[in-house]
Design a protein around this motif. Structure first.
Motif, mmCIF file in Angstrom:
data_model
loop_
_atom_site.group_PDB
_atom_site.id
_atom_site.type_symbol
_atom_site.label_atom_id
_atom_site.label_comp_id
_atom_site.label_asym_id
_atom_site.label_seq_id
_atom_site.Cartn_x
_atom_site.Cartn_y
_atom_site.Cartn_z
ATOM 1 N N GLY A 1 98.710 11.267 31.234
ATOM 2 C CA GLY A 1 98.956 10.000 30.556
ATOM 3 C C GLY A 1 97.797 9.034 30.704
ATOM 4 N N PHE A 2 97.292 8.537 29.571
ATOM 5 C CA PHE A 2 96.178 7.603 29.571
ATOM 6 C C PHE A 2 96.554 6.374 28.767
ATOM 7 C CE2 PHE A 2 93.690 11.743 29.618
ATOM 8 C CZ PHE A 2 93.505 11.713 30.981
ATOM 9 N N ASP A 3 95.701 5.338 28.846
ATOM 10 C CA ASP A 3 95.873 4.180 27.982
ATOM 11 C C ASP A 3 94.500 3.714 27.529
ATOM 12 O OD1 ASP A 3 94.737 2.312 29.947
ATOM 13 O OD2 ASP A 3 96.618 2.600 31.029
ATOM 14 N N ASP A 4 94.494 2.736 26.594
ATOM 15 C CA ASP A 4 93.218 2.338 26.001
ATOM 16 C C ASP A 4 92.343 1.510 26.935
ATOM 17 O OD1 ASP A 4 94.618 -0.009 26.008
ATOM 18 O OD2 ASP A 4 94.665 -0.263 23.836
ATOM 19 N N GLY A 5 92.836 1.193 28.116
ATOM 20 C CA GLY A 5 92.012 0.482 29.081
ATOM 21 C C GLY A 5 91.292 1.393 30.049
ATOM 22 N N MET A 6 91.343 2.708 29.805
ATOM 23 C CA MET A 6 90.722 3.658 30.721
ATOM 24 C C MET A 6 89.204 3.514 30.705
ATOM 25 S SD MET A 6 91.333 7.754 31.071
ATOM 26 C CE MET A 6 90.884 8.165 29.400
ATOM 27 N N ARG A 7 88.626 3.464 31.888
ATOM 28 C CA ARG A 7 87.177 3.448 32.062
ATOM 29 C C ARG A 7 86.818 4.636 32.947
ATOM 30 N NH1 ARG A 7 89.181 -1.529 32.580
ATOM 31 N NH2 ARG A 7 89.216 -1.429 34.858
ATOM 32 N N PHE A 8 86.297 5.676 32.315
ATOM 33 C CA PHE A 8 86.091 6.967 32.984
ATOM 34 C C PHE A 8 84.629 7.095 33.410
ATOM 35 C CE2 PHE A 8 88.690 10.975 33.092
ATOM 36 C CZ PHE A 8 87.886 11.643 34.000
ATOM 37 N N LEU A 9 84.409 7.279 34.705
ATOM 38 C CA LEU A 9 83.059 7.517 35.209
ATOM 39 C C LEU A 9 82.750 9.000 35.070
ATOM 40 C CD1 LEU A 9 80.504 6.447 36.631
ATOM 41 C CD2 LEU A 9 81.594 7.048 38.810
ATOM 42 N N ASN A 10 81.813 9.315 34.196
ATOM 43 C CA ASN A 10 81.401 10.702 33.969
ATOM 44 C C ASN A 10 80.270 11.048 34.935
ATOM 45 O OD1 ASN A 10 78.945 12.065 32.015
ATOM 46 N ND2 ASN A 10 80.724 13.297 32.538
ATOM 47 N N VAL A 11 80.574 11.901 35.896
ATOM 48 C CA VAL A 11 79.579 12.354 36.877
ATOM 49 C C VAL A 11 79.009 13.712 36.477
ATOM 50 C CG1 VAL A 11 79.203 12.936 39.312
ATOM 51 C CG2 VAL A 11 80.730 11.044 38.700
ATOM 52 N N ALA A 12 79.842 14.562 35.880
ATOM 53 C CA ALA A 12 79.424 15.915 35.514
ATOM 54 C C ALA A 12 78.340 15.881 34.443
ATOM 55 C CB ALA A 12 80.617 16.711 35.008
ATOM 56 N N PRO A 13 77.342 16.767 34.526
ATOM 57 C CA PRO A 13 76.370 16.885 33.431
ATOM 58 C C PRO A 13 77.084 17.322 32.152
ATOM 59 C CG PRO A 13 75.643 18.084 35.405
ATOM 60 C CD PRO A 13 77.065 17.712 35.635
ATOM 61 N N LEU A 14 76.493 17.018 31.012
ATOM 62 C CA LEU A 14 77.119 17.376 29.739
ATOM 63 C C LEU A 14 77.093 18.878 29.488
ATOM 64 C CD1 LEU A 14 75.908 14.498 27.403
ATOM 65 C CD2 LEU A 14 77.931 14.618 28.879
ATOM 66 N N PHE A 15 76.253 19.623 30.220
ATOM 67 C CA PHE A 15 76.242 21.082 30.069
ATOM 68 C C PHE A 15 77.262 21.746 30.992
ATOM 69 C CE2 PHE A 15 72.762 19.821 32.921
ATOM 70 C CZ PHE A 15 73.106 20.488 34.079
ATOM 71 N N PHE A 16 78.047 20.960 31.694
ATOM 72 C CA PHE A 16 79.106 21.439 32.582
ATOM 73 C C PHE A 16 80.435 21.131 31.899
ATOM 74 C CE2 PHE A 16 81.221 20.668 36.984
ATOM 75 C CZ PHE A 16 81.748 21.946 36.971
ATOM 76 N N ASP A 17 81.363 22.098 31.856
ATOM 77 C CA ASP A 17 82.550 21.933 31.018
ATOM 78 C C ASP A 17 83.479 20.819 31.485
ATOM 79 O OD1 ASP A 17 83.465 23.324 33.273
ATOM 80 O OD2 ASP A 17 84.917 24.491 32.140
ATOM 81 N N ALA A 18 83.326 20.316 32.705
ATOM 82 C CA ALA A 18 84.153 19.185 33.145
ATOM 83 C C ALA A 18 83.942 17.964 32.265
ATOM 84 C CB ALA A 18 83.843 18.836 34.598
ATOM 85 N N SER A 19 82.770 17.871 31.640
ATOM 86 C CA SER A 19 82.473 16.692 30.829
ATOM 87 C C SER A 19 83.378 16.575 29.613
ATOM 88 C CB SER A 19 81.006 16.703 30.389
ATOM 89 O OG SER A 19 80.748 17.794 29.502
#
Length: 527
Positions: free
Chosen positions: A202-220
């Motif tokens: 469950g998410f909402d429009d106030g989510m601020r997600f810190l992306n640590v994974a590189p974009l070549f890693f599927d977690a992104s």
């Protein structure tokens, strides 16, 4: 849930553009430069890039490769590729040129976008049309470049010929045969993941997600696309150097969510006092996975940052990142060594089987098979490897399941416990590494006679790679520095062994088949 209510698979990038292209809400924050990009601006930049890519032949069924640092520009590349019906293929810009060429050859890009700092990596590579990003000074007239700041009005796209089975992206992982694998994920698979994750978490429009994974890693894909679908903001952290980057960003930008590999969680606990106590009260959820994280480590984190929900994800890249999730807000209430990997996402079908692919009774150990729409389309240009990875067990009616190679056990409460690997793979900093690929790179060195890569334990880093090497062919003696230089030409940094030991003839134990005794060497590594 946005885009899925009618049971259809949306055109991911187009659906977001149509809903958000007039919004001034922040979509991307590039923490390396401080640039904040709104949905309106990102949509206009995406349209300008899509127009440029289309002029160079990009369309449905083609591939757009990207050899770029993580940035708002690289996010626009992903959006533009999907908008045109193409798939995007991120390539690690820190790789040796030979490996970059190998990966590009696997995915056969129509266009490759490369930052000017990395342009030399593509010399002689099968990169298709190369567009240079951010060249300084500008190239000579006629040079092919892309200005990431270029914008144009967003226009409707004719997607009448699109299919849910169209490819969305390619992610490259280590391969058990000594070669990497290009895992191809369809729109159906990606959207099934996003729908499942949002229904469970469950998410909402106030989510601020810190992306640590590189974009070549599927977690992104979880970081970015889950956030975009609800209109939140993705905060792109530069390549991780020290744990304090994460805590500083969480405090400064009031981050609500972040996804970390378990080794980084361990580092945060070990280095928290060095980084200084920061105000992390905005955090709502800590996502982690990629490898097991000991419960005592999570308890230590919970003591420093109370009130979090912990989301433990499990899933091979071949099943679109997360096949199962386990959620808890009571770490102190768990007395196991490790948390379970949880239950399947709504569209995922799991089987726990014996060596004959027959289901084992509940509570018994077996190998995990993963089925449903999240299963990959296949491996790039390798139908034989795809056929080996996807099986149809007895009684499945021909349904395809990915053979994970992971041993699990179903608990009484219905949650799965991860027990170990069937083959020689392990996770290093969240990256799946097949030890045979490390060995293949070492054996390619002229003077290496034989070698054996083994998993080892490090008190801070957790799982690392150890490498035992037998002799020099020329008899001049071992040279660790030279070997590391040679390996760095062939392997990404996370696959370079943390420990290298050279074996003399009297140290060698062989199995009955004449191979180095792995079990004996594992014992030596962990002494």
């Amino acid at each position: 849930m946005n885009g899925f209510e009618d049971g259809t698979v949306p055109r991911l990038a187009d659906g977001i553009l149509e809903r958000r292209c007039g919004s001034d809400a922040t979509a991307v924050v590039d923490l390396s430069t401080g640039e904040q990009v709104s949905y309106r601006t990102l949509a206009r930049r995406t349209q300008a890039l899509a127009d440029l890519l289309a002029r160079h032949g990009v369309g449905r069924g083609t591939t757009v490769a990207m050899v770029m640092d993580k940035s708002a520009a690289s996010v626009a590349v992903m959006w533009a590729a999907l908008r045109l019906g193409a798939r995007y293929a991120p390539v690690d810009e820190s790789l040796p040129s030979a490996r970059v060429a190998l990966l590009l050859g696997m995915c056969a890009p129509t266009v490759t976008l490369v930052h000017h700092r990395h342009r030399a990596l593509l010399d002689g590579a099968p990169a298709g049309t190369v567009l240079t990003v951010g060249a300084e000074p500008p190239e000579e007239p006629g040079g092919k470049q892309w200005d990431p700041a270029a914008e144009t009005d967003v226009r409707p796209t004719d997607a009448s010929d699109r299919s849910p089975e169209d490819h969305a992206y390619v992610v490259f992982t280590s391969g058990s045969t000594g070669l990497p694998k290009g895992v191809v994920i369809s729109h159906r698979s990606l959207c099934a993941l996003l729908e499942g994750v949002q229904r469970v978490v469950g998410f909402d429009d106030g989510m601020r997600f810190l992306n640590v994974a590189p974009l070549f890693f599927d977690a992104s894909v979880v970081d970015l696309w889950s956030t975009f679908l609800v209109g939140g903001s993705v905060h792109l952290l530069p390549r991780l150097r020290v744990p304090s980057q994460i805590t500083r960003a969480c405090e400064e930008w009031r981050i609500t969510d972040t996804l970390l590999v378990s080794s980084v969680v361990r580092m945060l606990v070990g280095r928290f006092s060095d980084a200084g106590r920061r105000d992390l009260s905005s955090l709502r959820r800590l996502w982690f996975g990629g490898e097991s994280c000991p419960v005592p480590v999570l308890r230590a984190f919970a003591a420093m940052v109370p009130g979090l929900t912990y989301v433990h994800g499990y899933g091979p890249t071949e099943t679109t990142h997360s096949a199962t999730l386990f959620l808890t807000d009571d770490i102190a209430g768990h007395d196991e060594e490790f948390l379970p990997i949880g239950s399947p996402l709504p569209s995922v079908d799991l089987l726990v089987v014996d060596d004959g692919l027959r289901p084992v009774p509940d509570g018994e150990t077996g190998e995990l098979l993963i089925g449903g729409p999240q299963v990959m389309a296949g491996y790039c240009g390798d139908p034989e490897r795809t056929e080996r990875a996807l099986v149809s067990p007895p009684g499945s009616g021909g349904a395809r399941y990915y053979r994970s190679g992971d041993y699990v056990r179903l608990r009484d409460d219905g949650a799965l416990m991860f027990l170990g690997r069937r083959d020689d793979a392990l996770k290093v900093n969240g990256n799946l590494v097949h030890l045979s690929e490390v060995e293949a790179a070492a054996l390619a060195v002229e003077w290496v006679t034989d070698c054996c890569a083994v998993p080892a334990e490090h008190p801070v880093a957790g799982k690392v790679i150890g490498l035992f090497v037998l002799g020099r062919r020329d008899g001049t003696g071992p040279d660790e520095e030279e070997l590391r230089r040679e390996l760095a030409l062939r392997l990404p940094a996370y696959m370079i062994p943390a420990r290298i030991d050279f074996l003399a003839d009297e140290d060698v134990d062989l199995t009955a088949s004449g191979k180095l005794d792995r079990n004996r060497l594992r014992e030596l590594t962990n002494k």
